[in-house]
Design an enzyme around this catalytic site. Structure first.
Site, mmCIF file in Angstrom:
data_model
loop_
_atom_site.group_PDB
_atom_site.id
_atom_site.type_symbol
_atom_site.label_atom_id
_atom_site.label_comp_id
_atom_site.label_asym_id
_atom_site.label_seq_id
_atom_site.Cartn_x
_atom_site.Cartn_y
_atom_site.Cartn_z
ATOM 1 N N HIS A 145 0.790 -1.231 0.191
ATOM 2 C CA HIS A 145 -0.008 -0.032 -0.071
ATOM 3 C C HIS A 145 0.764 1.308 -0.080
ATOM 4 O O HIS A 145 0.460 2.154 -0.562
ATOM 5 C CB HIS A 145 -0.750 0.055 1.314
ATOM 6 C CG HIS A 145 -2.213 -0.905 0.909
ATOM 7 N ND1 HIS A 145 -2.972 -1.450 1.913
ATOM 8 C CD2 HIS A 145 -2.809 -1.464 -0.309
ATOM 9 C CE1 HIS A 145 -3.904 -2.122 1.639
ATOM 10 N NE2 HIS A 145 -3.805 -2.160 0.177
ATOM 11 N N ASP A 200 2.151 -6.408 -25.496
ATOM 12 C CA ASP A 200 1.735 -7.902 -25.639
ATOM 13 C C ASP A 200 2.190 -8.355 -27.042
ATOM 14 O O ASP A 200 2.609 -9.594 -27.229
ATOM 15 C CB ASP A 200 0.355 -8.152 -25.328
ATOM 16 C CG ASP A 200 0.110 -8.315 -23.633
ATOM 17 O OD1 ASP A 200 0.848 -9.191 -23.258
ATOM 18 O OD2 ASP A 200 -0.767 -7.790 -23.183
ATOM 19 N N CYS A 244 -1.174 1.756 -28.026
ATOM 20 C CA CYS A 244 -1.121 2.354 -26.731
ATOM 21 C C CYS A 244 -0.224 1.437 -25.740
ATOM 22 O O CYS A 244 -0.068 1.780 -24.635
ATOM 23 C CB CYS A 244 -2.440 2.381 -25.897
ATOM 24 S SG CYS A 244 -3.031 0.513 -25.805
#
Ligand code: PEP
Ligand code: MG
Length: 761
Positions: free
Chosen positions: A375, A641, A688
Site C-alpha cells: 500500500h 503484448d 497504446c
C-alpha cells in the site's frame, strides 16, 4: 461445558502467575546470567516440569544453550544447534511452538548426549521473538509423555516474551549480535534494489523510527488496562480519521481506497480481541499490543501469499500507532526538526506512516523490504515520491544526516556518494526540472509536424490521480484506461456500485475529453489479491483478459453495467484486451449490447455514442482484419503484448524481454499493414503500448501512418517535442526503404535519420 470454562479461565490465571514470577526474578538483583538461571528454575517449578532451558541465537545461525534447569550444567555454553537442526532448531526456523509428547520421534530430532536429555520424553518449546525475529528458544521437558495444554503453551509464550527483553538487552551477548552486520560505516555505498516508484531524489537520511520501548510488562489490574486500551483505540480512530481527511488525495481513487482499507484494519475486532485477551492473561496494554503483534509477525512470516504478507506492514503501522496513543504521545510520529530535503530510510513503511511525513520535504524513500503491491508503494507512486525497495541491510549502513541518492529509474541507491557523483545527480535533477518546465510551456501547443500533420497524443491511465496529467500535459484524452488497476489496489472485489463510482470519477475528471475503457485484463502478471488465480506455466499466454471475461460473463456484465451507469448518457468507449479471434470480440460486444438494453429497459440513460473497440495484441488478428474491421468501432494496438507474442519473447523475463527490437522490419511491416487495413475500412486506429511514449519509436510509428498514440504521462512532453521538430514527408519516404531489410534492428538507421534531419529525439 463447565470443564471447558474452567480450563479457559485457568489459562489467564496460570499465565498471570508465571508472568508475575518471571517478572519478579527479572527485576531482582544479580547479573544477567544469574537472573536467567533463576528464570529457568522458576518456570520449571511453576509448570511442574523437570527441565527448562533457554537457547540464545548466536552469529552463524547457531542456537546455544545458555541456561538450564534439569539438563547437565556442563552442557551450558557448549551445546549448540543450527537453525533447523533438532526440535529446538526447528522451532527457531519456523518461529512457532512445538508441543511433542515424544520429542525423540520428531523427524528432525537431533540427539545431544552431553545434555543428558535422553531421560525426558515430552517437550514444549516456543520461540523467543523480538521485532518479529527469532532471538532464542525457550523449552520445557518432562519425563512424562504428555501434550501440554493450551494454557501452558500460552504461559510459556508469555514468559518467552518477557525473557526477550533480557536476551536482547546486552547483558548476555552483545546487542550487536541481533543487528544485521554492518559494513564500514563511513564509506560511500551503492546498492541495487527494486524500483518501486520512479524518479530521482537526493537528500539527507532520516531513519524511520517506530519502536517504542515498553517499560512495564505485567499489570496487576486487567480491568484498568482494558480501559486504557479502549481509550487509546478511540483516540487512534479519531486521529486516523483526521489524517484521512487532511491527506489531500482527492475524494476517492486508489490512494483513498488504500487508506480506507487501513482504517478497516484499525477496526478489526479479531485483532483488538486478541489484545484484550492478552491483557486478561496479565500483560499491560502496551505489552499485550506487542505480544499480539509479535505472534502475528511470526505467523505471517511463514505465509507465502504475498498479499497477506504485505498486510503485515499495515499491522506494523497500526501497532505502533496504538502504542503511541497508549503512551500518551498524541502527536504525529514524526519529529518537527527534519532536514529540508530528506530521504526516508526504513525497514518497511505502512501507508499512513508515509503520510505522517511532510510531503514538501520528503523527497524519496529507501526500504529494506517493500514490494510493488504494498500500500505504501501505491501511495508513493500517486504522490510522485521515488522509492527503491529490497535494499538489503541498508539500515545498518546509514547514519542520520548521511547524503542519500534514490534513483527510482535505475533501481539504485547511493549512500554518502562522493562529491562528483552527487554533483552529476544534481545536474541530472536540474536538467529534469528544466525539461519538465519546457514541456509544461508546450502544453497548449499542437502536436503537429513541421509539414502540418497533426498527431493526437493520449494518456495511459489506471488510477484517478493519473487523470491530473490530462490538464498538465494537454493530452487529448485517455487512450487506455486499465480498469484492472483500481481492482488491484482494493482489498475486495468491487461490486457494480463501487465500479460505477470509479468510472464516473474518471469520466468526470476527463470532462469533455474522451476515455477508452479497457475491460479487465487480469491474469498473467496482473493478479487480484482477493482472487486466487491458479498458477499457470505460461500465464501471459494463459487464462487472462478477455478469456477470463468470457468464461466469467457475470463479471464482464457487471463491469458493463457499471460503465453504462457511470456514463449516464455521455459517450462511452469500451475495448477488449487479448482478443485472438474475431468471434471473441463478437461475443464480448454482444454482452455489452445486452447490458445496455437491460439498462435502457430499466430507464437508465444509456451512453451516446457507444463504441466497442478491440486491442490488437495477438498476432492471429492480423489475418482476420477484414472481418474484425467490419465490426469494431476502433482498434488500439498493444505493442507490449503484441511484441512478446510476435517474437515469442516473454515481456517479463529480463533475459529475453529486450532481445528483439520494436524498431525492426517485421514489426514495422505488420504495423504498416494494420494502418493500411484500418485506413481502407475507415476504422480509427491508435497504439497504446509503452513504445508510443519513446520519441524515437513514436517517430517511426508516425512515419508508418499512426495519427493517434497513447502513452504514460511522462512521454507526452518529449514526444510532442519530437513531433514539432519533424518533417514527415522525408521520413515516410525513408521508412519505405527499410521494410525488406534483413536487419535485426533498424534503430540506428532511424536514429541517424533523426540526427541528420534535426529531429529532437
Ligand atoms: C499492451 O499490451 O501493449 C498494453 C497496452 O496492455 P498492457 O501493457 O496493460 O498489457
Ligand atoms: Mg496488453
Amino acid at each position: 461445558m463447565a470443564e471447558e470454562l474452567r480450563r479457559s479461565r485457568a489459562g489467564p490465571v496460570r499465565s498471570r502467575r508465571l508472568l508475575r514470577h518471571v517478572r519478579d526474578v527479572m527485576a531482582g538483583p544479580g547479573s544477567g546470567q544469574s537472573r536467567l538461571n533463576e528464570v529457568v528454575r522458576t518456570i520449571a517449578a511453576d509448570m511442574e516440569v523437570e527441565v527448562c532451558s533457554v537457547y540464545v541465537m548466536r552469529p552463524g545461525d547457531l542456537l546455544e544453550l545458555f541456561a538450564t534447569e534439569g539438563l547437565r550444567p556442563t552442557a551450558v555454553r557448549r551445546t549448540r544447534l543450527r537453525v533447523g537442526e533438532g526440535v529446538v532448531g526447528t522451532i527457531a526456523a519456523e518461529a512457532r511452538p512445538y508441543n511433542l509428547p515424544e520429542a525423540a520421534l520428531h523427524p528432525s530430532f537431533a540427539s545431544r548426549p552431553e545434555t543428558g536429555e535422553e531421560a525426558y520424553h515430552s517437550m514444549l518449546g516456543v520461540p523467543i521473538l523480538r521485532g518479529g525475529v527469532v532471538i532464542g528458544v525457550l523449552a520445557v521437558q518432562s519425563r512424562q509423555r504428555r501434550i501440554y495444554p493450551a494454557a501452558e503453551v500460552e504461559a510459556l509464550q508469555t514468559a518467552a516474551m518477557v525473557l526477550a527483553e533480557l536476551v536482547a538487552g546486552g547483558e548476555l551477548v552483545s546487542r550487536d549480535e541481533f543487528r544485521p552486520t554492518a559494513a564500514s560505516p563511513l564509506r560511500p555505498e551503492r546498492y541495487d534494489g527494486l524500483a518501486l516508484s520512479p524518479g530521482l531524489a537526493m537528500g539527507a537520511a532520516v531513519l524511520h523510527q517506530r519502536r517504542l520501548g515498553i517499560r512495564e510488562m505485567v499489570a496487576e489490574d486487567p480491568e484498568a488496562e482494558l480501559e486504557r486500551l479502549n481509550e487509546a483505540v478511540t483516540r487512534m480512530h479519531r486521529a486516523l480519521d483526521d489524517l484521512l481527511v487532511s491527506a489531500d488525495l482527492g475524494t476517492s481513487g486508489a490512494p483513498r481506497d488504500v487508506l480506507e482499507t487501513f482504517r478497516m484494519f484499525a477496526e478489526d475486532t479479531g485483532w483488538l480481541d486478541r489484545i484484550a485477551e492478552a491483557i486478561r492473561s496479565g500483560f499491560t496494554a502496551e505489552a499485550a499490543v506487542q505480544k499480539v503483534h509479535e505472534d502475528m509477525r511470526a505467523r505471517l512470516a511463514q505465509v507465502s501469499d504475498p498479499y497477506l504478507r504485505e498486510r503485515l506492514h499495515d499491522f506494523d503501522d497500526l501497532a505502533n500507532r496504538l502504542l503511541r496513543h497508549l503512551s500518551g504521545e498524541h502527536g504525529p510520529t514524526v519529529r518537527a526538526d527534519l532536514p529540508e530535503q530528506f530521504i526516508l530510510v526504513a525497514g518497511n513503511l505502512g501507508p499512513v506512516e508515509l503520510l505522517d511525513y511532510d510531503r514538501g520535504n520528503l523527497k524519496g524513500v529507501v526500504l529494506e523490504e517493500g514490494s510493488t503491491t504494498a500500500h505504501a508503494t501505491i501511495l508513493a507512486r500517486a504522490l510522485d515520491i521515488p522509492v527503491v525497495g529490497r535494499v538489503h541491510n541498508v539500515l545498518a549502513n546509514v547514519e542520520p544526516g548521511d547524503r542519500v541518492i534514490v534513483d527510482g529509474d535505475r533501481s539504485q541507491v547511493f549512500i554518502r556518494p562522493a562529491d562528483e557523483v552527487a554533483e552529476s545527480f544534481e545536474q541530472a535533477l536540474k536538467a529534469r526540472a528544466d525539461r519538465r518546465a519546457a514541456y509544461a510551456a508546450m502544453r497548449d501547443l499542437p502536436a503537429e509536424t513541421r509539414d502540418g500533420a497533426r498527431v493526437a497524443l493520449y494518456l495511459n491511465a489506471g488510477l484517478s490521480v493519473d487523470l491530473a496529467a490530462l490538464a498538465e500535459t494537454g493530452a487529448e484524452g485517455v487512450g487506455l484506461y486499465r480498469t484492472e488497476i483500481p481492482f488491484m489496489a482494493r482489498s475486495a472485489y468491487p461490486g457494480v456500485d463501487d465500479q460505477a463510482e470509479i468510472y464516473r470519477e474518471i469520466l468526470d475528471a476527463a470532462g469533455e475529453k474522451p476515455v477508452l475503457f479497457r475491460t479487465l485484463d487480469i491474469g498473467s502478471d496482473k493478479s487480484l489479491p482477493y482472487w486466487g488465480l491458479r498458477g499457470e506455466e505460461n500465464p501471459a499466454m494463459g487464462w487472462r483478459a478477455i478469456r477470463v471475461s468470457l468464461d466469467r460473463p457475470l463479471m464482464l456484465r457487471q463491469q458493463f453495467r457499471a460503465l453504462v451507469r457511470a456514463a449516464a448518457g455521455r459517450p462511452l468507449s469500451v475495448m477488449f484486451p487479448m482478443v485472438a479471434h474475431v468471434s471473441e470480440f463478437i461475443a464480448a460486444r454482444r454482452l455489452l449490447w445486452r447490458e445496455v438494453e437491460r439498462e435502457r429497459a430499466a430507464g437508465v440513460p444509456v451512453p451516446e455514442p457507444l463504441r466497442a473497440g478491440v486491442m490488437f495484441e495477438v498476432p492471429a488478428l492480423a489475418w482476420q482484419l477484414p472481418e474484425l474491421l467490419a465490426r469494431a468501432d476502433f482498434v488500439s494496438v498493444g505493442t507490449n503484448d503484441l511484441l512478446q507474442f510476435l517474437y515469442a519473447s516473454d515481456r517479463s523475463n529480463p533475459s529475453v524481454a529486450d532481445r528483439y527490437d520494436p524498431l525492426s522490419p517485421p514489426v514495422l511491416a505488420l504495423l504498416r499493414s494494420v494502418v493500411e487495413h484500418c485506413a481502407a475500412a475507415r476504422v480509427p486506429l491508435s497504439l497504446c503500448g509503452e513504445a508510443a511514449g519513446r520519441p524515437i519509436e513514436a517517430m517511426a510509428l508516425i512515419g508508418i501512418g499512426f495519427r493517434s498514440i497513447s502513452m504514460p504521462a511522462p512521454g507526452i512532453g518529449p514526444v510532442k517535442t519530437m513531433i514539432r521538430s519533424l518533417e514527415l514527408g522525408p521520413l515516410e519516404q525513408y521508412l519505405k526503404t527499410l521494410y525488406n531489410l534483413p536487419d535485426h534492428s533498424l534503430r540506428e538507421r532511424i536514429r541517424a535519420f533523426a540526427v541528420d534531419h534535426g529531429v529532437t529525439i
